[in-house]
Design a protein around this motif. Structure first.
Motif, PDB file in Angstrom:
ATOM      1  N   GLU A  68      -8.254  -7.256   9.489  1.00  0.00           N
ATOM      2  CA  GLU A  68      -6.956  -6.581   9.492  1.00  0.00           C
ATOM      3  C   GLU A  68      -6.050  -7.163   8.415  1.00  0.00           C
ATOM      4  O   GLU A  68      -5.308  -6.433   7.752  1.00  0.00           O
ATOM      5  CB  GLU A  68      -6.317  -6.731  10.876  1.00  0.00           C
ATOM      6  CG  GLU A  68      -5.037  -5.974  11.048  1.00  0.00           C
ATOM      7  CD  GLU A  68      -4.476  -6.150  12.452  1.00  0.00           C
ATOM      8  OE1 GLU A  68      -3.249  -6.394  12.559  1.00  0.00           O
ATOM      9  OE2 GLU A  68      -5.249  -6.057  13.416  1.00  0.00           O
ATOM     10  N   ASN A  69      -6.106  -8.462   8.210  1.00  0.00           N
ATOM     11  CA  ASN A  69      -5.291  -9.106   7.176  1.00  0.00           C
ATOM     12  C   ASN A  69      -5.663  -8.603   5.786  1.00  0.00           C
ATOM     13  O   ASN A  69      -4.790  -8.409   4.946  1.00  0.00           O
ATOM     14  CB  ASN A  69      -5.455 -10.627   7.239  1.00  0.00           C
ATOM     15  CG  ASN A  69      -4.875 -11.216   8.500  1.00  0.00           C
ATOM     16  OD1 ASN A  69      -4.062 -10.598   9.185  1.00  0.00           O
ATOM     17  ND2 ASN A  69      -5.317 -12.414   8.836  1.00  0.00           N
ATOM     18  N   GLY A  94      -8.574  -0.197   0.667  1.00  0.00           N
ATOM     19  CA  GLY A  94      -8.683  -0.666   2.039  1.00  0.00           C
ATOM     20  C   GLY A  94      -9.295   0.384   2.947  1.00  0.00           C
ATOM     21  O   GLY A  94     -10.153   0.087   3.770  1.00  0.00           O
ATOM     22  N   ARG A  95      -8.873   1.628   2.767  1.00  0.00           N
ATOM     23  CA  ARG A  95      -9.419   2.722   3.579  1.00  0.00           C
ATOM     24  C   ARG A  95     -10.902   2.916   3.289  1.00  0.00           C
ATOM     25  O   ARG A  95     -11.706   3.094   4.206  1.00  0.00           O
ATOM     26  CB  ARG A  95      -8.645   4.016   3.312  1.00  0.00           C
ATOM     27  CG  ARG A  95      -9.094   5.182   4.184  1.00  0.00           C
ATOM     28  CD  ARG A  95      -8.182   6.400   4.029  1.00  0.00           C
ATOM     29  NE  ARG A  95      -7.924   6.769   2.664  1.00  0.00           N
ATOM     30  CZ  ARG A  95      -8.733   7.534   1.907  1.00  0.00           C
ATOM     31  NH1 ARG A  95      -9.863   7.970   2.400  1.00  0.00           N
ATOM     32  NH2 ARG A  95      -8.398   7.839   0.663  1.00  0.00           N
ATOM     33  N   ILE A 125      -6.953  -5.627   5.031  1.00  0.00           N
ATOM     34  CA  ILE A 125      -6.453  -4.254   4.914  1.00  0.00           C
ATOM     35  C   ILE A 125      -4.947  -4.265   4.651  1.00  0.00           C
ATOM     36  O   ILE A 125      -4.448  -3.551   3.785  1.00  0.00           O
ATOM     37  CB  ILE A 125      -6.773  -3.445   6.183  1.00  0.00           C
ATOM     38  CG1 ILE A 125      -8.284  -3.288   6.314  1.00  0.00           C
ATOM     39  CG2 ILE A 125      -6.100  -2.090   6.160  1.00  0.00           C
ATOM     40  CD1 ILE A 125      -8.729  -2.814   7.671  1.00  0.00           C
ATOM     41  N   ASN A 126      -4.225  -5.078   5.398  1.00  0.00           N
ATOM     42  CA  ASN A 126      -2.779  -5.164   5.211  1.00  0.00           C
ATOM     43  C   ASN A 126      -2.414  -5.691   3.827  1.00  0.00           C
ATOM     44  O   ASN A 126      -1.431  -5.256   3.237  1.00  0.00           O
ATOM     45  CB  ASN A 126      -2.146  -6.038   6.298  1.00  0.00           C
ATOM     46  CG  ASN A 126      -2.131  -5.344   7.637  1.00  0.00           C
ATOM     47  OD1 ASN A 126      -2.141  -4.122   7.721  1.00  0.00           O
ATOM     48  ND2 ASN A 126      -2.130  -6.124   8.707  1.00  0.00           N
ATOM     49  N   PRO A 183      -4.033   0.940  -1.313  1.00  0.00           N
ATOM     50  CA  PRO A 183      -4.304   1.382   0.058  1.00  0.00           C
ATOM     51  C   PRO A 183      -5.600   2.180   0.192  1.00  0.00           C
ATOM     52  O   PRO A 183      -6.283   2.074   1.208  1.00  0.00           O
ATOM     53  CB  PRO A 183      -3.080   2.227   0.419  1.00  0.00           C
ATOM     54  CG  PRO A 183      -2.460   2.602  -0.873  1.00  0.00           C
ATOM     55  CD  PRO A 183      -2.788   1.505  -1.840  1.00  0.00           C
ATOM     56  N   ASP A 184      -5.938   2.950  -0.818  1.00  0.00           N
ATOM     57  CA  ASP A 184      -7.191   3.706  -0.748  1.00  0.00           C
ATOM     58  C   ASP A 184      -8.399   2.783  -0.710  1.00  0.00           C
ATOM     59  O   ASP A 184      -9.380   3.062  -0.018  1.00  0.00           O
ATOM     60  CB  ASP A 184      -7.324   4.674  -1.924  1.00  0.00           C
ATOM     61  CG  ASP A 184      -6.384   5.867  -1.811  1.00  0.00           C
ATOM     62  OD1 ASP A 184      -5.883   6.137  -0.700  1.00  0.00           O
ATOM     63  OD2 ASP A 184      -6.147   6.522  -2.843  1.00  0.00           O
ATOM     64  N   LEU A 236      -3.923  -5.085   1.149  1.00  0.00           N
ATOM     65  CA  LEU A 236      -4.172  -4.038   0.145  1.00  0.00           C
ATOM     66  C   LEU A 236      -3.205  -2.862   0.255  1.00  0.00           C
ATOM     67  O   LEU A 236      -3.135  -2.042  -0.655  1.00  0.00           O
ATOM     68  CB  LEU A 236      -5.611  -3.515   0.288  1.00  0.00           C
ATOM     69  CG  LEU A 236      -6.712  -4.506  -0.060  1.00  0.00           C
ATOM     70  CD1 LEU A 236      -8.068  -3.934   0.331  1.00  0.00           C
ATOM     71  CD2 LEU A 236      -6.671  -4.853  -1.536  1.00  0.00           C
ATOM     72  N   LYS A 237      -2.456  -2.783   1.350  1.00  0.00           N
ATOM     73  CA  LYS A 237      -1.594  -1.613   1.597  1.00  0.00           C
ATOM     74  C   LYS A 237      -0.618  -1.326   0.463  1.00  0.00           C
ATOM     75  O   LYS A 237      -0.405  -0.171   0.101  1.00  0.00           O
ATOM     76  CB  LYS A 237      -0.829  -1.775   2.905  1.00  0.00           C
ATOM     77  CG  LYS A 237      -1.631  -1.402   4.106  1.00  0.00           C
ATOM     78  CD  LYS A 237      -0.793  -1.470   5.361  1.00  0.00           C
ATOM     79  CE  LYS A 237      -1.638  -1.054   6.548  1.00  0.00           C
ATOM     80  NZ  LYS A 237      -0.922  -1.143   7.798  1.00  0.00           N
ATOM     81  N   ASP A 238      -0.025  -2.361  -0.098  1.00  0.00           N
ATOM     82  CA  ASP A 238       1.006  -2.133  -1.108  1.00  0.00           C
ATOM     83  C   ASP A 238       0.448  -1.936  -2.512  1.00  0.00           C
ATOM     84  O   ASP A 238       1.118  -1.358  -3.355  1.00  0.00           O
ATOM     85  CB  ASP A 238       2.029  -3.269  -1.109  1.00  0.00           C
ATOM     86  CG  ASP A 238       1.437  -4.589  -1.556  1.00  0.00           C
ATOM     87  OD1 ASP A 238       0.216  -4.771  -1.398  1.00  0.00           O
ATOM     88  OD2 ASP A 238       2.201  -5.440  -2.042  1.00  0.00           O
TER      89      ASP A 238
END
Length: 128
Positions: A22-23, A36-37, A25-26, A33-34, A28-30
């Motif tokens: 989860e860390n 991470g997905r 993915i978070n 984000p793709d 990579l969000k900023d």
């Protein structure tokens, strides 16, 4: 109700990496984000959910693959942690690396052992 690829991937990632996944993915969000997905959907929603290999076997393959590529210390750290989380012992992780010496040489194995030392020191379950 059937889970979509992302939801299924999130569940499998948590099974392997706990909150560490989860860390990632978070983180990579900023910026991506793709990415991470894609990691969640493809790697964990599609590949890790296949039934032919169990999670310890998948982590052993991942460790070997990352080790042989070289230069993947960050990902190696993630997957050493994942290997410990799914029940692979520190001794077995080191033995996986030792098995690779004849094929990839000492420098990459020494680098991997250095990463393992760091993870073992911080992982609550790693008792040598």
């Amino acid at each position: 109700m059937e889970l979509n690829r992302f939801e299924q991937g999130v569940q499998k990632l948590a099974e392997v990496d706990g909150t560490a996944g989860e860390n990632v993915i978070n983180a990579l969000k900023d910026i991506a984000p793709d990415l991470g997905r894609y990691i969640v959907e493809f790697a964990f929603g599609d590949i890790y959910c296949r039934e032919e290999l169990n999670l310890p076997e998948r982590e052993m393959v991942s460790l070997s693959s990352l080790l042989t590529q070289g230069g993947c210390e960050n990902q190696l750290e993630v997957h050493i942690n994942g290997a410990l989380n799914v029940g692979i012992t520190p001794n077995k992780i080191i033995e996986i690396f030792m098995q690779c010496i004849p094929y990839i040489g000492f420098p990459r194995v020494l680098n991997a052992v250095g990463v393992a030392r760091k993870v073992f020191a911080t992982h609550k379950e790693a008792v040598r």
